[in-house]
Structure formats: C-alpha cells, structure tokens
Enzyme design. Structure first.
Site, PDB file in Angstrom:
ATOM      1  N   GLY A  21       0.802  -1.232   0.000  1.00 20.36           N
ATOM      2  CA  GLY A  21       0.000   0.000   0.000  1.00 20.36           C
ATOM      3  C   GLY A  21       0.827   1.270   0.000  1.00 20.36           C
ATOM      4  O   GLY A  21       0.317   2.345   0.330  1.00 20.36           O
ATOM      5  N   GLY A  22       2.112   1.163  -0.374  1.00 20.28           N
ATOM      6  CA  GLY A  22       2.977   2.350  -0.376  1.00 20.28           C
ATOM      7  C   GLY A  22       2.865   3.132  -1.667  1.00 20.28           C
ATOM      8  O   GLY A  22       1.932   2.941  -2.465  1.00 20.28           O
ATOM      9  N   PHE A  61       4.702   3.180  -4.468  1.00 23.54           N
ATOM     10  CA  PHE A  61       4.839   2.526  -5.771  1.00 23.54           C
ATOM     11  C   PHE A  61       3.673   1.581  -6.047  1.00 23.54           C
ATOM     12  O   PHE A  61       3.176   1.513  -7.173  1.00 23.54           O
ATOM     13  CB  PHE A  61       6.188   1.812  -5.907  1.00 23.54           C
ATOM     14  N   LYS A 100      13.064  -3.134  -5.059  1.00 19.34           N
ATOM     15  CA  LYS A 100      14.479  -2.928  -5.407  1.00 19.34           C
ATOM     16  C   LYS A 100      15.351  -3.108  -4.174  1.00 19.34           C
ATOM     17  O   LYS A 100      15.743  -2.130  -3.525  1.00 19.34           O
ATOM     18  CB  LYS A 100      14.657  -1.538  -6.008  1.00 19.34           C
ATOM     19  N   ALA A 132       7.772   7.029  -8.077  1.00 17.64           N
ATOM     20  CA  ALA A 132       6.332   6.761  -7.925  1.00 17.64           C
ATOM     21  C   ALA A 132       5.491   8.010  -8.139  1.00 17.64           C
ATOM     22  O   ALA A 132       4.464   7.975  -8.830  1.00 17.64           O
ATOM     23  CB  ALA A 132       6.073   6.181  -6.538  1.00 17.64           C
ATOM     24  N   LYS A 182      21.582   0.775  -7.464  1.00 19.33           N
ATOM     25  CA  LYS A 182      21.637   2.239  -7.647  1.00 19.33           C
ATOM     26  C   LYS A 182      21.183   3.002  -6.403  1.00 19.33           C
ATOM     27  O   LYS A 182      21.551   4.160  -6.213  1.00 19.33           O
ATOM     28  CB  LYS A 182      20.857   2.665  -8.889  1.00 19.33           C
ATOM     29  N   ASN A 195      16.084   7.646  -1.253  1.00 22.54           N
ATOM     30  CA  ASN A 195      17.487   7.365  -0.937  1.00 22.54           C
ATOM     31  C   ASN A 195      18.316   8.651  -1.019  1.00 22.54           C
ATOM     32  O   ASN A 195      19.159   8.919  -0.164  1.00 22.54           O
ATOM     33  CB  ASN A 195      18.024   6.296  -1.891  1.00 22.54           C
ATOM     34  N   GLU A 253      15.665   1.788   0.533  1.00 29.94           N
ATOM     35  CA  GLU A 253      16.269   0.446   0.469  1.00 29.94           C
ATOM     36  C   GLU A 253      17.799   0.485   0.504  1.00 29.94           C
ATOM     37  O   GLU A 253      18.448  -0.475   0.895  1.00 29.94           O
ATOM     38  CB  GLU A 253      15.815  -0.253  -0.824  1.00 29.94           C
TER      39      GLU A 253
HETATM   40  N1  LIG Z   1       8.539   4.748  -4.543  1.00 30.11           N
HETATM   41  C1  LIG Z   1       9.172   4.639  -5.702  1.00 30.11           C
HETATM   42  O1  LIG Z   1       9.409   5.631  -6.403  1.00 30.11           O
HETATM   43  C2  LIG Z   1       9.592   3.298  -6.177  1.00 30.11           C
HETATM   44  C3  LIG Z   1       9.725   2.248  -5.307  1.00 30.11           C
HETATM   45  N2  LIG Z   1      10.144   1.045  -5.762  1.00 30.11           N
HETATM   46  C4  LIG Z   1      10.361  -0.072  -4.835  1.00 30.11           C
HETATM   47  O2  LIG Z   1       9.089  -0.504  -4.354  1.00 30.11           O
HETATM   48  C5  LIG Z   1       9.250  -1.096  -3.058  1.00 30.11           C
HETATM   49  C6  LIG Z   1       8.172  -0.532  -2.169  1.00 30.11           C
HETATM   50  O3  LIG Z   1       8.429   0.827  -2.046  1.00 30.11           O
HETATM   51  P1  LIG Z   1       7.360   1.979  -1.827  1.00 30.11           P
HETATM   52  O4  LIG Z   1       6.025   1.635  -2.317  1.00 30.11           O
HETATM   53  O5  LIG Z   1       7.978   3.188  -2.392  1.00 30.11           O
HETATM   54  O6  LIG Z   1       7.381   2.059  -0.228  1.00 30.11           O
HETATM   55  P2  LIG Z   1       6.671   3.063   0.761  1.00 30.11           P
HETATM   56  O7  LIG Z   1       7.665   3.456   1.774  1.00 30.11           O
HETATM   57  O8  LIG Z   1       5.978   4.122  -0.014  1.00 30.11           O
HETATM   58  O9  LIG Z   1       5.567   2.126   1.456  1.00 30.11           O
HETATM   59  C7  LIG Z   1       5.885   0.930   2.065  1.00 30.11           C
HETATM   60  C8  LIG Z   1       4.645   0.075   2.065  1.00 30.11           C
HETATM   61  O10 LIG Z   1       4.994  -1.240   2.465  1.00 30.11           O
HETATM   62  C9  LIG Z   1       4.105  -1.633   3.493  1.00 30.11           C
HETATM   63  N3  LIG Z   1       4.714  -2.612   4.379  1.00 30.11           N
HETATM   64  C10 LIG Z   1       5.815  -2.474   5.138  1.00 30.11           C
HETATM   65  N4  LIG Z   1       6.042  -3.614   5.820  1.00 30.11           N
HETATM   66  C11 LIG Z   1       5.036  -4.466   5.491  1.00 30.11           C
HETATM   67  C12 LIG Z   1       4.704  -5.791   5.879  1.00 30.11           C
HETATM   68  N5  LIG Z   1       5.464  -6.468   6.724  1.00 30.11           N
HETATM   69  N6  LIG Z   1       3.597  -6.327   5.355  1.00 30.11           N
HETATM   70  C13 LIG Z   1       2.826  -5.662   4.480  1.00 30.11           C
HETATM   71  N7  LIG Z   1       3.082  -4.416   4.076  1.00 30.11           N
HETATM   72  C14 LIG Z   1       4.180  -3.819   4.574  1.00 30.11           C
HETATM   73  C15 LIG Z   1       3.782  -0.342   4.218  1.00 30.11           C
HETATM   74  O11 LIG Z   1       2.616  -0.535   4.979  1.00 30.11           O
HETATM   75  P3  LIG Z   1       2.324   0.304   6.343  1.00 30.11           P
HETATM   76  O12 LIG Z   1       1.989   1.696   5.906  1.00 30.11           O
HETATM   77  O13 LIG Z   1       1.185  -0.454   6.920  1.00 30.11           O
HETATM   78  O14 LIG Z   1       3.580   0.249   7.159  1.00 30.11           O
HETATM   79  C16 LIG Z   1       3.585   0.584   3.026  1.00 30.11           C
HETATM   80  O15 LIG Z   1       2.321   0.396   2.465  1.00 30.11           O
HETATM   81  C17 LIG Z   1      10.683  -0.754  -2.613  1.00 30.11           C
HETATM   82  O16 LIG Z   1      11.515  -1.873  -2.760  1.00 30.11           O
HETATM   83  C18 LIG Z   1      11.121   0.333  -3.582  1.00 30.11           C
HETATM   84  O17 LIG Z   1      12.512   0.318  -3.824  1.00 30.11           O
HETATM   85  C19 LIG Z   1      10.393   0.813  -7.085  1.00 30.11           C
HETATM   86  C20 LIG Z   1      10.251   1.840  -7.995  1.00 30.11           C
HETATM   87  C21 LIG Z   1       9.883   3.154  -7.603  1.00 30.11           C
HETATM   88  O1  LIG Z   2      13.521   3.400  -7.566  1.00 28.10           O
HETATM   89  C1  LIG Z   2      13.141   4.536  -7.627  1.00 28.10           C
HETATM   90  C2  LIG Z   2      13.067   5.298  -8.885  1.00 28.10           C
HETATM   91  O2  LIG Z   2      13.277   4.485  -9.992  1.00 28.10           O
HETATM   92  C3  LIG Z   2      12.724   5.233  -6.383  1.00 28.10           C
HETATM   93  O3  LIG Z   2      13.849   5.538  -5.665  1.00 28.10           O
HETATM   94  P1  LIG Z   2      13.728   5.814  -4.104  1.00 28.10           P
HETATM   95  O4  LIG Z   2      13.368   4.504  -3.471  1.00 28.10           O
HETATM   96  O5  LIG Z   2      15.072   6.324  -3.725  1.00 28.10           O
HETATM   97  O6  LIG Z   2      12.653   6.847  -3.929  1.00 28.10           O
END
Ligand SMILES: NC(=O)C1=CN([C@@H]2O[C@H](COP(=O)(O)OP(=O)(O)OC[C@H]3O[C@@H](n4cnc5c(N)ncnc54)[C@H](OP(=O)(O)O)[C@@H]3O)[C@@H](O)[C@H]2O)C=CC1
Ligand SMILES: O=C(CO)COP(=O)(O)O
Length: 340
Positions: free
Chosen positions: A12-13, A15, A108, A140, A191, A256, A281
């Site tokens: 639910g984050g 991305f 990632k 995202a 990266k 990051n 990460e």
């Molecule tokens: N954001 C970006 O721009 C990008 C991110 N990514 C990758 O996507 C992945 C997720 O990142 P992102 O969406 O940005 O993260 P966020 O920090 O935006 O959100 C993290 C999410 O993960 C949930 N979470 C954490 N621990 C658990 C668990 N044990 N069980 C279920 N849900 C959990 C959190 O829920 P809660 O709120 O309940 O803690 C929250 O919904 C990362 O590896 C990131 O590198 C890839 C490309 C782009």
């Molecule tokens: O992977 C990402 C962009 O491609 C997002 O990077 P961050 O996790 O550093 O926000």
C-alpha cells in the site's frame, strides 16, 4: 459478457499505489492489497492514499483490500510492491496460493544473509510460479502524476513479458522487455546506494562536475560488481541501469537521495530515516553489498566510503580525502581484456 479477471498489486505504499492506478487507467480491475485496514478504508472512501501519495486520485477500478489469501486466489497476475524487508515474510505463508501464478516484483532490494534478489526469493517460495521483475527510472510520484515514463519488464518467460507490456503499457508509461532478469533487477537494487551518496553531495553544494563523476564512477562500480556475479554489463546501459541511476542520483524526490541529503546536512542516520518515514532500500543494500564485494574481492571505493561514514564513524571529509587520493584506475572496464 465475461468479467475481466482482476490484477493484484501487493503493497500500500507509493509505488504499489502508482502501479495500481496505471493498471486501472488501462481498464483493468485491480485488487490493491495492503496490511492496514484503516488505510484501505480511507482509500476506499476518500479515493486517495494520503500517507504515501497525497493529492493523487485513486482510480475507480482500484479496490483497496486487506484479505491477502482471497486476493491471491482471485488474481492470476500479481505485482509485488512490498519493501524487501517484508517480501519473504508476507509471501512465504501463501506459498500454496502462488502455484501457477505470474509474479512480478517491483521491489528494489537485496536480502541480508543470502544476497538474494526479490525475484529469486519468489522463485524459492513458489517454484511453480512464473516470475518477472519490473524496474527502471520510475519515481512513484511522477508515475502517478502521469509524467512520461519508461520501464523494463524482465523475465526469461517471454509470454510473461508480453502480458505485462499489454496491461501496463499506455499513453504515459512505456514498457520495454528484457530477457536479463538478473541484470535488470540487480541494477535497480544497487543504484539506491549511490543515490545516498548523490544526496550527500547535493547537500554539500558540490558542483555539476562532481555529480557527473559520481554517477559515472557509480556505474563503473556497480557494473564491475554485476559482472563478477555473472551479469551482462550491457544491461547496465539500459533503463534499469544507467536510466535508474540518473534519476535516483539527481532527484530530490528519491527517498534514498533524501536520506543522503539529510546526512549531508549533519543528521544522524537514525534521524535521517526517521525524517523520511518511508522505505529507503539503499541503507540495507549498502550493508550487504559491502560484505559481498569484500568476499568477491571487487573494488568498490564508493561503497566502502559510504559504509565507513554510515557505520564506521568516519567523517565525510575524511572519506572524500581518501577517495580523491586513491589511484585512478581505468575509465571503462571491459573494453579490452587488460582493461586499458
Ligand atoms: N517509490 C518509488 O518511487 C519506487 C519504489 N520502488 C520499490 O518498491 C518497493 C516498495 O516501495 P514503496 O512503495 O515506495 O514504499 P513506501 O515506503 O511508499 O511504502 C511501504 C509500504 O509497504 C508496506 N509494508 C511495510 N512492511 C510491510 C509488511 N510487513 N507487510 C505488508 N506491508 C508492509 C507499508 O505498509 P504500512 O503503511 O502499513 O507500514 C507501506 O504500504 C521498494 O523496494 C522500492 O525500492 C520501485 C520503484 C519506484
Ligand atoms: O527506484 C526509484 C526510482 O526508480 C525510487 O527511488 P527511491 O526509493 O530512492 O525513492
């Protein structure tokens, strides 16, 4: 008329929300799974994810849900957007439900202890699933704001790549395909470490020459490491290598980079992570990468330097001094067998 099968997005984050919206905008019903029932309720009623993507309207085709077993049962294609620290713990208990599914990791990161990438964990948990990864310069917030963006789906399974392209590719989001799952996924994980360094450099007011040197030497370092692990260096010239490195090392929207910026301003690592309140990460990847590069005897001065600042009590000034005194080796490895 036959009802369309929904597509699952786990996490639910920011991305997960961006990917769910993209799929929904392309006309697919989406089950967006998150662990927090209150968050799901807010997203259902307000049609926004205020904690992670404030101001972005959640598409009507997205259904925020909290029942993981039902979500996996109902969907054939599943995108995983969980933090690397949570992926195994969330999906291991669901192993039976993953048989025959198409699992696409967008995470990632690297697992401490095993040095496994997320798709390798998925493969271990669900050997009878079909596995792929999605990676590339995909902040995202920009994806969600429909900025023109390109990404890569990578898998040995060509039909999976085609299916992911068919559901995700759209007016603002281009999806390229690659057969090099390992290289594409490794690029996305590595990266993040260099984005921390780039954020630090920005906080210190360093110039454009310095930023360019950092990005290019980062590419040299991560490619050298990847080749030692058997990856194809050419993949690092694509979107998931240099593409993602450029965006993450240049954008204050990267988490990051933000952690690095806060460290450059003098905050402790703990305070920098606390101020962010989201996943960065690169911090965990740095720990495992440093250990692995030593085991493999790969020269990675930027990784060694950042590790010394974050975990060995060295100051930024000391590390910069050391890095600038180190012997300059070849510009581009792999041009000739001698490297020169
Ligand atoms: N954001 C970006 O721009 C990008 C991110 N990514 C990758 O996507 C992945 C997720 O990142 P992102 O969406 O940005 O993260 P966020 O920090 O935006 O959100 C993290 C999410 O993960 C949930 N979470 C954490 N621990 C658990 C668990 N044990 N069980 C279920 N849900 C959990 C959190 O829920 P809660 O709120 O309940 O803690 C929250 O919904 C990362 O590896 C990131 O590198 C890839 C490309 C782009
Ligand atoms: O992977 C990402 C962009 O491609 C997002 O990077 P961050 O996790 O550093 O926000």
């Amino acid at each position: 008329m036959k009802q369309q099968q929904p597509i699952a997005v786990l996490g639910g984050g920011s991305f997960g929300t961006a990917i769910a919206n993209l799929l929904a905008g392309n006309g697919h019903p989406v089950r967006h799974w998150m662990r927090d029932a209150e968050q799901a309720e807010t997203m259902r009623s307000v049609r926004e994810n205020p904690r992670y993507l404030k101001g972005v309207k959640i598409h009507a085709n997205v259904e925020p849900v909290t029942d993981l077993a039902a979500t996996l049962a109902d969907c054939q294609l599943i995108f995983v957007a969980l933090p690397s620290s949570a992926l195994r713990a969330v999906l291991q208990p669901q192993a039976q439900a993953l048989v025959g599914k198409l699992l696409v990791s967008t995470t990632k990161g690297v697992e401490p202890g095993t040095f496994k990438l997320m798709s390798q964990i998925l493969e271990e948990i669900a050997p009878q699933a079909r596995i792929g990864v999605l990676s590339g310069p995909n902040l995202a917030r920009e994806v969600a704001d429909q900025a023109l963006t390109a990404s890569v789906v990578a898998s040995e399974d060509e039909a999976l790549c085609r299916q992911v392209q068919a559901v995700l590719h759209g007016r603002t989001f281009r999806v390229y395909a690659s057969a090099d799952r390992f290289g594409v996924e490794l690029g996305g994980a590595l990266k993040n470490v260099y984005a921390i360094i780039a954020g630090m450099a920005a906080a210190l007011g360093m110039g454009e020459n310095t930023k360019s040197m950092l990005i290019t030497r980062a590419l040299a370092e991560m490619t050298r490491f990847a080749v030692k692990l058997g990856a194809n260096p050419m993949t690092f010239l694509g979107l998931a290598g240099v593409g993602d490195l450029i965006v993450t090392c240049s954008s204050p929207k990267s988490r990051n980079y933000q952690v690095g910026f806060a460290l450059g301003e003098g905050l402790s690592l703990e305070d920098a992570i606390g101020r962010l309140g989201e996943v960065a990460e690169g911090v965990n990847t740095l720990k495992v990468l440093k250990a692995r590069s030593e085991e493999l005897q790969v020269y990675m001065p930027l990784v060694t330097g950042l590790h010394a600042i974050l975990f060995e009590g060295r100051t930024l000034t000391q590390v910069i001094e050391l890095l600038m005194r180190a012997e300059p080796k070849t510009d581009v490895d792999f041009i000739s067998p001698s490297g020169f």
